[in-house]
Design a protein around this motif. Structure first.
Motif, PDB file in Angstrom:
ATOM      1  N   THR A  94      46.696   2.561 -32.151  1.00  0.00           N
ATOM      2  CA  THR A  94      45.599   3.402 -31.878  1.00  0.00           C
ATOM      3  C   THR A  94      45.936   4.654 -31.187  1.00  0.00           C
ATOM      4  O   THR A  94      46.563   4.555 -30.043  1.00  0.00           O
ATOM      5  N   LEU A  95      45.615   5.948 -31.564  1.00  0.00           N
ATOM      6  CA  LEU A  95      46.112   7.203 -30.921  1.00  0.00           C
ATOM      7  C   LEU A  95      45.008   7.653 -29.906  1.00  0.00           C
ATOM      8  O   LEU A  95      43.996   8.055 -30.442  1.00  0.00           O
ATOM      9  N   ASP A  96      45.162   8.145 -28.705  1.00  0.00           N
ATOM     10  CA  ASP A  96      44.306   8.683 -27.937  1.00  0.00           C
ATOM     11  C   ASP A  96      44.727  10.121 -28.015  1.00  0.00           C
ATOM     12  O   ASP A  96      45.610  10.672 -27.597  1.00  0.00           O
ATOM     13  N   GLY A  97      43.881  10.805 -28.712  1.00  0.00           N
ATOM     14  CA  GLY A  97      44.250  12.411 -29.028  1.00  0.00           C
ATOM     15  C   GLY A  97      44.490  13.215 -27.697  1.00  0.00           C
ATOM     16  O   GLY A  97      45.611  14.067 -27.494  1.00  0.00           O
ATOM     17  N   PRO A  98      43.621  13.165 -26.724  1.00  0.00           N
ATOM     18  CA  PRO A  98      43.767  14.115 -25.327  1.00  0.00           C
ATOM     19  C   PRO A  98      45.269  13.943 -24.778  1.00  0.00           C
ATOM     20  O   PRO A  98      45.617  14.726 -24.163  1.00  0.00           O
ATOM     21  N   THR A  99      45.563  12.618 -24.471  1.00  0.00           N
ATOM     22  CA  THR A  99      46.730  12.144 -23.956  1.00  0.00           C
ATOM     23  C   THR A  99      47.992  12.207 -24.769  1.00  0.00           C
ATOM     24  O   THR A  99      49.083  12.015 -24.203  1.00  0.00           O
ATOM     25  N   GLN A 100      47.793  12.314 -26.022  1.00  0.00           N
ATOM     26  CA  GLN A 100      48.902  11.828 -27.034  1.00  0.00           C
ATOM     27  C   GLN A 100      49.559  10.609 -26.593  1.00  0.00           C
ATOM     28  O   GLN A 100      50.836  10.505 -26.697  1.00  0.00           O
ATOM     29  N   THR A 101      48.760   9.739 -26.536  1.00  0.00           N
ATOM     30  CA  THR A 101      49.357   8.297 -26.251  1.00  0.00           C
ATOM     31  C   THR A 101      48.894   7.402 -27.244  1.00  0.00           C
ATOM     32  O   THR A 101      47.681   7.162 -27.684  1.00  0.00           O
ATOM     33  N   VAL A 102      49.763   6.295 -27.768  1.00  0.00           N
ATOM     34  CA  VAL A 102      49.600   5.517 -28.870  1.00  0.00           C
ATOM     35  C   VAL A 102      49.512   4.050 -28.087  1.00  0.00           C
ATOM     36  O   VAL A 102      50.242   3.606 -27.369  1.00  0.00           O
ATOM     37  N   ASN A 103      48.294   3.317 -28.216  1.00  0.00           N
ATOM     38  CA  ASN A 103      48.210   2.118 -27.723  1.00  0.00           C
ATOM     39  C   ASN A 103      48.625   1.194 -28.750  1.00  0.00           C
ATOM     40  O   ASN A 103      48.104   1.176 -30.017  1.00  0.00           O
ATOM     41  N   LEU A 104      49.477   0.399 -28.718  1.00  0.00           N
ATOM     42  CA  LEU A 104      49.799  -0.716 -29.699  1.00  0.00           C
ATOM     43  C   LEU A 104      49.479  -2.200 -29.189  1.00  0.00           C
ATOM     44  O   LEU A 104      49.695  -2.483 -28.088  1.00  0.00           O
TER      45      LEU A 104
END
Length: 262
Positions: free
Chosen positions: A91-101
């Protein structure tokens, strides 16, 4: 972006595309793998700017929300390879450009770089040449070992490939060894076509070709000095080497009195 894939497919795909990653990329984004969720597939791409090579692999996925992000290639691959063989949710968090796996009991957050900063990846439709996958793999393995591995004479690090009529000929030499392999094609070329393909690119093509790749499509874009190999779920594009490959026909005997069969 929100997508679900199997751990096995994701690990296999990353293993294929990560072969294009440079040891010391000139820009941070070149050390990343591009993930693009589209329709029912996840597209993985890497680019080697030094060699002018890029590899793209498609894997089946359940795409909840489309999107794209680039993640550190080796870090991501190491993480995925150590996951349990279960479903992997990204799941990508757009504002922080972080992917949660999420996978089984594993939870991780990976910081990425915006996909817009990733260099363009070559795409091609169809092919100018169709060749049997097993034959191409055999031809590569029987010639590329003789190509040079140092850059003293860059042209010798490639494999000279000639298409004439319905015959394809691959030639490699490092100045000491020489390997030539020919095969017949089902189609014919009106005028001869010659190119020198980097040996490293061909090594990766041979590695990718599997039992399911009964045919490999080869594209020769007319607007750029490039060759593209299209396999079942993998595309590999490579710049051609610029220069004149030595004429080896003069040193190959045209007749002989003794032949040894091994």
């Amino acid at each position: 972006m929100k997508v679900s894939v199997s751990q096995e497919s994701l690990a296999r795909g990353l293993n294929i595309v990560n072969r294009a990653i440079e040891n010391r990329p000139t820009m941070p984004v070149l050390g990343n793998v591009l993930l693009e969720a589209e329709e029912a597939r996840l597209r993985l791409s890497t680019v080697n700017a030094t060699l002018g090579m890029d590899i793209t692999c498609w894997i089946n996925a359940k795409v909840h929300t489309s999107g794209a992000i680039t993640l550190p290639a080796r870090t991501f691959a190491d993480l995925v390879s150590n996951l349990s063989p279960e479903q992997v949710d990204l799941t990508l968090d757009g504002p922080t450009q972080t992917v949660n796996l999420r996978c089984g009991g594993t939870r991780a957050n990976i910081k990425g770089i915006d996909a817009d900063e990733f260099p363009p990846v070559q795409r091609g439709d169809g092919g100018d040449l169709v060749i049997d996958g097993r034959t191409l793999k055999e031809m590569i393995n029987q010639t590329v070992f003789a190509a040079a591995t140092d850059d003293n004479r860059p042209i010798l690090t490639g494999v000279h490939t000639r298409l004439e009529g319905n015959v394809i000929t691959m030639t490699a030499s490092d100045g000491y060894r020489l390997a030539v392999r020919t095969a017949r094609l089902e189609q014919e070329f009106g005028s001869p076509v010659e190119m020198v393909i980097p040996g490293r690119a061909l090594i990766e093509v041979a590695r990718v070709i599997g039992d399911e790749d009964s045919e490999v499509l080869i594209s020769l874009p007319s607007d750029r000095a490039q060759v593209m190999f299209h396999m079942k779920n993998v595309d590999l594009a490579s710049q051609l080497l610029d220069g004149k490959f030595p004429d080896v026909t003069a040193i190959i005997p045209k007749s002989y009195s003794t032949a040894t069969v091994v």
